[in-house]
Write an enzyme that holds these catalytic residues in place. Structure first.
Site, short mmCIF file in Angstrom:
data_model
loop_
_atom_site.label_atom_id
_atom_site.label_comp_id
_atom_site.label_asym_id
_atom_site.label_seq_id
_atom_site.Cartn_x
_atom_site.Cartn_y
_atom_site.Cartn_z
N HIS A 69 0.75 -0.82 -0.18
CA HIS A 69 -0.44 -0.18 -0.04
C HIS A 69 0.87 1.12 -0.25
O HIS A 69 0.79 2.55 -0.50
CB HIS A 69 -0.37 -0.08 1.14
CG HIS A 69 -1.48 -1.72 1.37
ND1 HIS A 69 -2.66 -1.16 0.59
CD2 HIS A 69 -1.60 -1.88 2.43
CE1 HIS A 69 -3.86 -2.28 0.83
NE2 HIS A 69 -3.38 -3.00 2.14
O1 RIB Z 1 -4.21 0.21 4.96
C1 RIB Z 1 -3.31 0.03 4.82
C2 RIB Z 1 -2.68 0.77 5.51
O2 RIB Z 1 -2.16 0.28 7.31
C3 RIB Z 1 -1.14 0.89 5.55
O3 RIB Z 1 0.03 2.46 5.98
C4 RIB Z 1 -0.51 -0.12 5.88
O4 RIB Z 1 0.96 -0.45 6.07
C5 RIB Z 1 -1.28 -0.11 7.76
O5 RIB Z 1 -0.46 1.00 8.04
#
Ligand code: RIB
Ligand code: CA
Length: 315
Positions: A243
């Protein structure tokens, strides 16, 4: 003539995808990383804080780590994200850090750095927004000095913690609300783009083979293999959903991203708690540039550059 590097601070809850995002940021050649500000999120602060130091030392980053918030702005959130493993870095074990933390707390460090950068500082926010909310609340003129926030969080479609809410905003919706109402320009890398642009395991295997026996290739392989957030990407391949790297992609290669403008409201009511609710009907209210897609070949190039960069450090 060499392009001037963009001054950035990375606000993060390391976190496996955070670690990979920081590796890409450090190796892009486009960013001048002024500091790392860890926050409580994926795992508790007593892991994210030293993890930030461990990563700075492992990646040979010449920048300070300023401790952020140990709990959320209004409502403490005990939930952590199991997909990052117990310590937050999956199965990767990095040496105990020896570097001291910066003397200032994250929100004061960010404010002072933003002023020193004369309004050019960009924040890459890839964890819950508690530190950034405290920046805005403790320094009301921060919006005059922070150029923009490129944030991984939220979604204009489904959530991953509830049907509506994504983890970073669900952990601290009060903080996200403060940030989206701050007047600081925001670019949003939400689940609507991250879930379809995961890095395929096929590509990762190629990448690590090419990298040979470097400790960084070993770490990348272990990061990915011990991180259980996976989803078929838009090319139909089984992929690791990194992500946070999507936010870094926009910072270093915005032309490789497709975007749209809208107004995002952060919901704090019980049913939609942590939802980033988009509306498009009033362009004068738009406060967010939402990333809706990215060019996978240009995104993969960042990983190739990253491996080449760190392999130049030798074994
Ligand atoms: O939903 C994904 C996010 O939440 C990313 O930043 C992952 O590292 C968690 O922090
Ligand atoms: Ca994160």
């Amino acid at each position: 003539m060499q392009e001037k590097k963009i001054p950035v601070i990375i606000d993060t809850d390391p976190g496996v995808d955070d670690a990979i995002a920081i590796m890409i940021a450090a190796s892009s050649g486009k960013l001048d990383i002024k500091g790392i500000t860890p926050v409580d999120g994926n795992v508790k602060y007593y892991h994210t804080f030293p993890n930030a130091l461990r990563l700075v030392e492992f990646l040979k980053l010449d920048c300070p780590v300023a401790k952020g918030a140990e709990t959320q702005l209004e409502k403490p959130c005990p939930t952590t994200a199991s997909c990052h493993g117990k310590t937050g870095l999956g199965s990767v074990e990095l040496p105990e850090p020896t570097t001291p933390y910066h003397e200032k707390r994250a929100w004061d460090f960010i404010y002072d750095t933003a002023r020193d950068c004369g309004g050019e500082l960009e924040i890459i926010a890839i964890g819950p927004l508690t530190n950034i909310a405290k920046l805005v609340l403790e320094h009301p003129d921060a919006k005059d000095y922070v150029k923009r926030i490129i944030c991984m969080g939220g979604s204009t479609e489904e959530g991953n913690m509830t049907p509506y809410a994504e983890f970073n905003f669900w952990v601290d919706p009060a903080a996200a609300k403060v940030v989206f109402e701050s007047g600081i320009p925001i670019v949003l890398a939400g689940l609507n783009v991250t879930l379809k642009t995961g890095i395929s395991f096929r590509f990762i295997d190629q990448l690590c083979e090419r990298a040979g026996a470097s400790p960084y290739a070993k770490a990348l392989k272990e990061f990915v293999s011990s991180y259980s957030d996976t989803h078929d990407n838009k090319e139909g391949e089984h992929a690791s959903v990194v992500h946070d790297a999507t936010a870094v992609m926009y910072a270093v290669d915005p032309e490789g991203c497709t975007t749209e403008r809208c107004h995002i409201e952060i919901k704090v009511d019980e049913e939609q708690y942590g939802r980033s609710y988009p509306t498009y009907d009033d362009p004068s209210s738009y406060n967010t540039t939402v990333i809706t897609d990215l060019d996978m070949r240009r995104y993969e190039q960042l990983y190739l550059n990253m491996m080449d960069y760190f392999n130049s450090f030798g074994e």
